[in-house]
Design a protein around this motif. Sequence first.
Motif, PDB file in Angstrom:
ATOM      1  N   ILE A 236       0.844  -1.212   0.000  1.00 35.22           N
ATOM      2  CA  ILE A 236       0.000   0.000   0.000  1.00 35.22           C
ATOM      3  C   ILE A 236       0.879   1.262   0.000  1.00 35.22           C
ATOM      4  N   MET A 237       1.927   1.261   0.804  1.00 32.32           N
ATOM      5  CA  MET A 237       2.776   2.462   0.894  1.00 32.32           C
ATOM      6  C   MET A 237       3.523   2.704  -0.418  1.00 32.32           C
ATOM      7  N   GLN A 238       3.859   1.628  -1.103  1.00 34.93           N
ATOM      8  CA  GLN A 238       4.518   1.775  -2.419  1.00 34.93           C
ATOM      9  C   GLN A 238       3.535   2.419  -3.407  1.00 34.93           C
ATOM     10  N   SER A 239       2.289   1.972  -3.372  1.00 29.30           N
ATOM     11  CA  SER A 239       1.268   2.557  -4.269  1.00 29.30           C
ATOM     12  C   SER A 239       1.004   4.012  -3.906  1.00 29.30           C
ATOM     13  N   LEU A 240       0.942   4.293  -2.609  1.00 30.98           N
ATOM     14  CA  LEU A 240       0.731   5.688  -2.171  1.00 30.98           C
ATOM     15  C   LEU A 240       1.902   6.565  -2.610  1.00 30.98           C
TER      16      LEU A 240
END
Length: 257
Positions: A236-240
Amino acid sequence: MTDRLEEAAQILKRSRFTTAFTGAGISVESGIPSFRGQDGLWEKYDPKVLDLQYFLSNPVESWKVIREIFYDFIGAAKPNHAHLVLARMEEEGMLGSTITQNIDNLHQEAGLLMVSEFHGNSKRIRCLQCDRVYHSLDISLENLPPTCRECGGVLKPDFVFFGEAIPQQPLGEAYRVASLSEAFLIIGTTGEVMPANQIPLIAKEYGATIIEINPEPSNYTEHITDIFLQGKATVIMQSLEKLLFPPALNDNQDGVD
Ligand code: APR
């Protein structure tokens, strides 16, 4: 999920003060098991070893398990991409503060500066008699319990045991930043443990938008969470990160004039 991610990214970009609130889940992909749930530490070990009274009465027994969990095994863990994205958000002025329940020092090792250690830090070991603090790397855990080189007192890991008060500084700081937050990013916590689990509720009371990252629903999800990004912290943090810091146009050019 994409529109939820985009909504979360817009909120984080617009927020004048954002706080991250992290639990054991953000460190799972660094190889550190969480405490609860499948393969959780409390499935394998008795939490009594982290009870303050038990430690004071049975320092050797308690230290044997503490050494196994927090020093022999967890000691070599490195920050993962989720830790690194939070550090980048802070560096780019998009994250005002991080309150962590974790004692693994991985936020600091990722370069994060504004960290409130709500439960202390396993990298520090403190003398119960004279209060001298040592770095865990400076203390041999061969003979237990480790004792102070100055006064011979018993040493204790400088993290909060069950039945022990939360240090005033991180407690006050957590309440302060929670009340200031426009966006509040909860990553990887069940929200089981008092009083840490009250911090997101305070942020909500003061009007923060709650964004939560977790593969599973937590105590917050149906209760205060505005945007639930279901998944692992690194994913999720990579996508964010891609939405918060889109590559500049010229980064994609291949040198064509
Ligand atoms: N990414 C994000 N979250 C994850 C991941 C992952 N890869 N894997 C698991 N999680 C989530 C779980 O779904 C769970 O909600 O992390 C959470 C871990 O919960 P706990 O083990 O209860 O950890 P935490 O909430 O931090 O515990 C609070 O309890 O034992 C005490 O002092 C200890 O600080 C700890 C406190």
